[in-house]
Structures are given as structure tokens and as C-alpha cells.
Design an enzyme around this catalytic site. Structure first.
Site, PDB file in Angstrom:
ATOM      1  N   CYS A 150       0.840  -1.203   0.000  1.00  8.66           N
ATOM      2  CA  CYS A 150       0.000   0.000   0.000  1.00  8.66           C
ATOM      3  C   CYS A 150       0.874   1.252   0.000  1.00  8.66           C
ATOM      4  O   CYS A 150       1.625   1.470  -0.943  1.00  8.66           O
ATOM      5  CB  CYS A 150      -0.994  -0.041   1.170  1.00  8.66           C
ATOM      6  N   GLU A 175      -2.651  -8.986   2.783  1.00  8.51           N
ATOM      7  CA  GLU A 175      -3.048  -9.585   4.066  1.00  8.51           C
ATOM      8  C   GLU A 175      -4.555  -9.526   4.284  1.00  8.51           C
ATOM      9  O   GLU A 175      -5.082 -10.144   5.201  1.00  8.51           O
ATOM     10  CB  GLU A 175      -2.284  -8.919   5.223  1.00  8.51           C
ATOM     11  N   HIS A 178      -3.964  -4.646  -0.307  1.00  9.89           N
ATOM     12  CA  HIS A 178      -3.522  -5.282   0.940  1.00  9.89           C
ATOM     13  C   HIS A 178      -3.574  -6.803   0.779  1.00  9.89           C
ATOM     14  O   HIS A 178      -4.649  -7.387   0.925  1.00  9.89           O
ATOM     15  CB  HIS A 178      -4.428  -4.841   2.096  1.00  9.89           C
TER      16      HIS A 178
END
Lengths: 211, 252
Positions: free
Chosen positions: A79, A188, A186
Site C-alpha cells: 500500500c 493480508e 492489501h
């Protein structure tokens, strides 16, 4: 061992939890000398480009990152962490970035060429399209990823573009040059696709050690 | 392009999901982690957890829930309910939530939106608005305290103000539609979505898959939230998405 760079910007918790789910050993540190020992580094980040660069410069972590990447060791920016790898940004005035990749960070105009308005931030799930093959994309199908950002990388060197999506403009989503990678979304938080990408990155870092 | 998001909402009291029914796949429908995983597998794009605990102990338990969910879930989630200070936001966000949702506290102290946005970035700050049509006002009025107390605020003006203050998203609940299962409030959603430059999550009134289609196409919502129709299995996230795909609405 993967090192997560802690410079006070961003949600380190999600990234570290994702590595735990993958069973990948990691440590979180703000110390340049500790981070230099890692096999691979993750540079997370949310917030403003200017604040982030100030902190990286004040703490000496900018030089550490440049040295680490200079040695050819794997680094992944996520990001804002990806945006910082580029030359600069106009977020809150002109700020010089790490300059490891060619390109400038610009704000989404929020208006299309024919005057239509669209929402900023670019928030939600968007379809990725691969533009080049890369080790980091190995065996990862094009799928949706979760984005949250108001700025994107423009005027970039097309040779380093690995994956993109579209949000009124073309948004560089995955970039890579050698062992240096960036993801605008992202991983994750991007479900199975994100976990595979993180897995690939950690494999790259691991293989460098064993070979 | 960006997809429309489907967001199941879970009410949590003293660390347990309430209103959840016994899904065959789940051993314990009261376990927030199991419920979260279930919705993730169904294709939910995000989750919202609303803490309805009334006690201090219950709120502490919520932090444990957040941590356990964050460890398990690879999609974003928002936590709302009882967040009154920057310290409360720090607690929730540092424990692993992606966003916090402010409702009554934002009306009481609007500066809280700015404080949160400055500290964590706008993308972490959702402003939740409970809206009810007011014929005297000729518009929608903002309610606080779980919809019990009317304020002097006009919904459209308050939404615009919230954006100025740093909100990253608006979670808009129509009190007129909530619980009716007769569809989202299209007029309200469209009015707010057109008034602000940030994403709007429509909430209240979902009864079937068609309602999601309407709120995305006519209501211009960026995301839609629902609770009971998913919990009581009247439809599923997967079914809603299949229907939307058939109607050429872009979903994940």
C-alpha cells in the site's frame, strides 16, 4: 526470517497475523541493524506519504532500506509502503520518496475525462490483471484484491509493472524489479489470492538463504 | 473496476454473537470467530461487528474477540459500538480491526472523526448514521443512541460534514426500513451517495437478493450491509452474489 519494518505507520498486526497463518517466522523491528539481518523485509504502511518519509529519514531506516535492496535482498512494500519505493509524491506538498523505482505518486482526480465524478478513496475489491510473468505471481490466478487508497503510481516505468487494475485510470497493483516488489492492495486482507502472494514472497526470501 | 460489496453484520454481546442461528456447518453459532470464518468462506467482502455489550467487562471482552477474529480472517472488518474516544479507537485498531465505526460519539464530539482520521488515516474511520424521515423537516433526521434519541441534524448535511471532518466511509442505516425486510431505502441511499465523495454502505431493510440489486443500481450504494437475512439463512451471501452477477452487477 522475515522482518517487518516498524516505523509507526500502519497496521503491523494484520501483516504479522497473515505471516502466522502461513507459518512463516518473522520479527517486527524499528532497528536498522536488526532489520538488515532479515532474509526479506516487508514495508507496510497507511497514512500520508510525507509523514512516512519523514519518519523513515529521521530513523535512518531509509538508508537501511536502500542498502538492503542494493544487496539484492527481497523487499515487499504494501500500500503506502509500495508508493514510498517510488521517486516522490505530491501528497501534502512535494515529498521525495525512496527513489528505488521510477514513477510518481498522484492523487486520483475523482473526475473522469468527460466530467463524471467518482469516489475517492478507491476502496474495495478490484479485479487484478497480470501484465508480465514473475516469480511473485507464480501459480497465482488473476482474481480480486482489496484496495484502500487515494493516491496511485503514475508515469511509471512500464518494465516494472507486473499487475494492474482499473479505477477510471490504470492503477499499478503489483510492481517488481529484481527482488524488490510492491503491492498497492492489501495482500493480508485479500483472502486466498493475498495469502498466495505473501507465500510466494516469503518463499523467495527463503530460497535466497538456502541457495 | 471496483465491485459492489456485501457485508454481513454481527451483533456481539459480552464476546458472543447474538441473533446467530445454528448453521449445520458450525458447532457454535455464538462464536464470533466461527461465524466470521463461515461468512468469509461464503464470499463476504467485509464484516462488521457491532458491540452491544452494556458493561465495561463486556467491552474488554470485545478486544479479545477482535484479536481472535483478526488472527483468523483474511478480509477486512469493522468494529462499532461504544467507541467514545481516540483511546477506544486505538484499542480496537491496534488489536487488529481494519476500521472503526463511530455513531453517537461522532455526533456528540465531531472532532473525534478528525482525531481518528489524523491518527490512523480516513480509511479507518467509518461514520455510522441512523436516519429517519421527518415530515416536518421534509428530509431525514439523524438519530443517536441506537435510534432512540432524535438530534437537530439533517442526514445529508451531517454526512457532508462527516466527510469534511475526515470520514472515509458512511454506514447509512434507514430506521424506516430496518427490520421490515421490504428493501433498502433507495431514496435516502441515493441522496446521501450523491451528496458525498466517499463510499456509502446502505443498511436496513434487506429481505431478498433483489433488494441488493435495487440499492446498488437505483440507490447508488457502494456496499450493502445485512444481518438477519444472512443469520436466519433466508438467503446467503453466495446466493445474493450469484443473483447480482446474473444481473450484471460487478461482484467478487
Amino acid at each position: 526470517m522475515i522482518g517487518i519494518i516498524d516505523y509507526g505507520m500502519g497496521n503491523l498486526f494484520s501483516v504479522s497475523k497473515a505471516l502466522e497463518r502461513l507459518d512463516v517466522p518473522y520479527f517486527i523491528s524499528e532497528k536498522a541493524e536488526e532489520l538488515m539481518m532479515a532474509n526479506g523485509l516487508i514495508l507496510p504502511g497507511v497514512g500520508s506519504f510525507k509523514d512516512a518519509m519523514e519518519r523513515l529519514n529521521e530513523t535512518g531506516l531509509s538508508s537501511m532500506i536502500k542498502e538492503f535492496v542494493g544487496l539484492g535482498k527481497p523487499l515487499l512494500g504494501i500500500c503506502l509502503g509500495m508508493q514510498l519505493l517510488f521517486e516522490g509524491s505530491k501528497e501534502n506538498g512535494e515529498t521525495i520518496g525512496l527513489g528505488l523505482l521510477t514513477g510518481y505518486v498522484e492523487k486520483f482526480p475523482g473526475v473522469t475525462a468527460d466530467g463524471g465524478r467518482y469516489k475517492v478513496p478507491h476502496m474495495g475489491w478490484n479485479q487484478l490483471v497480470w501484465t508480465q510473468s514473475s516469480l511473485i505471481l507464480q501459480q497465482v490466478e488473476e482474481d480480486y484484491a482489496y484496495f484502500v487508497h487515494s493516491y496511485y503510481v503514475d508515469r511509471m516505468d512500464k518494465d516494472i509493472l507486473l499487475g494492474k487494475c482499473s479505477y477510471n485510470v490504470e492503477v499499478p497493483a503489483v510492481v517488481g524489479n529484481g527482488n524488490l516488489f510492491g503491492m498497492q492492495f492489501h495482500p493480508e486482507k485479500s483472502s486466498k489470492l493475498g495469502m498466495k502472494l505473501l507465500r510466494n514472497f516469503t518463499e523467495l526470501a527463503r530460497e535466497r538463504v538456502t541457495t | 473496476m471496483l465491485t459492489k460489496r456485501i457485508i454481513p453484520c454481527l451483533d456481539v454481546k459480552d464476546g458472543r454473537v447474538v441473533k446467530g442461528i445454528q448453521f449445520v456447518q458450525l458447532q457454535d453459532a455464538g462464536d464470533p470467530v466461527q461465524m466470521a470464518r463461515f461468512y468469509d468462506e461464503q464470499g463476504a467482502d467485509e464484516l462488521v461487528f457491532l458491540d452491544i455489550s452494556a458493561s465495561v467487562e463486556g467491552r474488554k471482552t470485545m478486544l479479545e474477540v477482535v484479536q481472535a477474529v483478526a488472527a483468523e480472517l483474511a478480509i477486512p472488518f469493522t468494529v462499532g459500538g461504544g467507541i467514545n474516544s481516540l483511546e477506544d479507537m486505538k484499542g480496537i485498531l491496534r488489536t487488529g480491526a481494519d476500521k472503526v465505526s463511530l455513531n453517537t460519539a461522532a455526533v456528540k464530539s465531531p472532532n473525534l472523526i478528525t482525531e481518528g482520521a489524523n491518527f490512523f488515516g480516513s480509511q479507518c474511520i467509518v461514520v455510522a448514521i441512523d436516519a429517519k424521515y421527518d415530515s416536518e423537516l421534509g428530509s431525514w433526521r439523524v438519530y443517536t443512541h441506537g435510534g432512540r434519541i432524535p438530534t437537530d441534524l439533517d442526514v445529508i448535511k451531517w454526512a457532508r460534514k462527516a466527510v469534511e471532518l475526515g470520514a472515509g466511509e458512511i454506514l447509512l442505516t434507514s430506521m424506516d426500513s430496518d427490520g421490515e425486510k421490504s428493501g433498502f431505502n433507495i431514496e435516502l441511499t441515493r441522496a446521501v451517495s450523491k451528496a458525498v465523495s466517499i463510499p456509502v454502505i446502505a443498511s436496513g431493510g434487506a429481505g431478498c437478493a433483489e433488494h441488493f440489486l435495487d440499492v446498488f443500481t437505483k440507490g447508488k450504494a457502494d456496499a450493502a450491509l445485512a444481518a438477519s437475512i444472512f443469520h436466519y439463512k433466508e438467503t446467503s451471501v453466495a446466493e445474493v452474489k450469484t443473483f447480482l452477477k446474473e444481473k450484471e452487477v460487478l461482484v467478487r
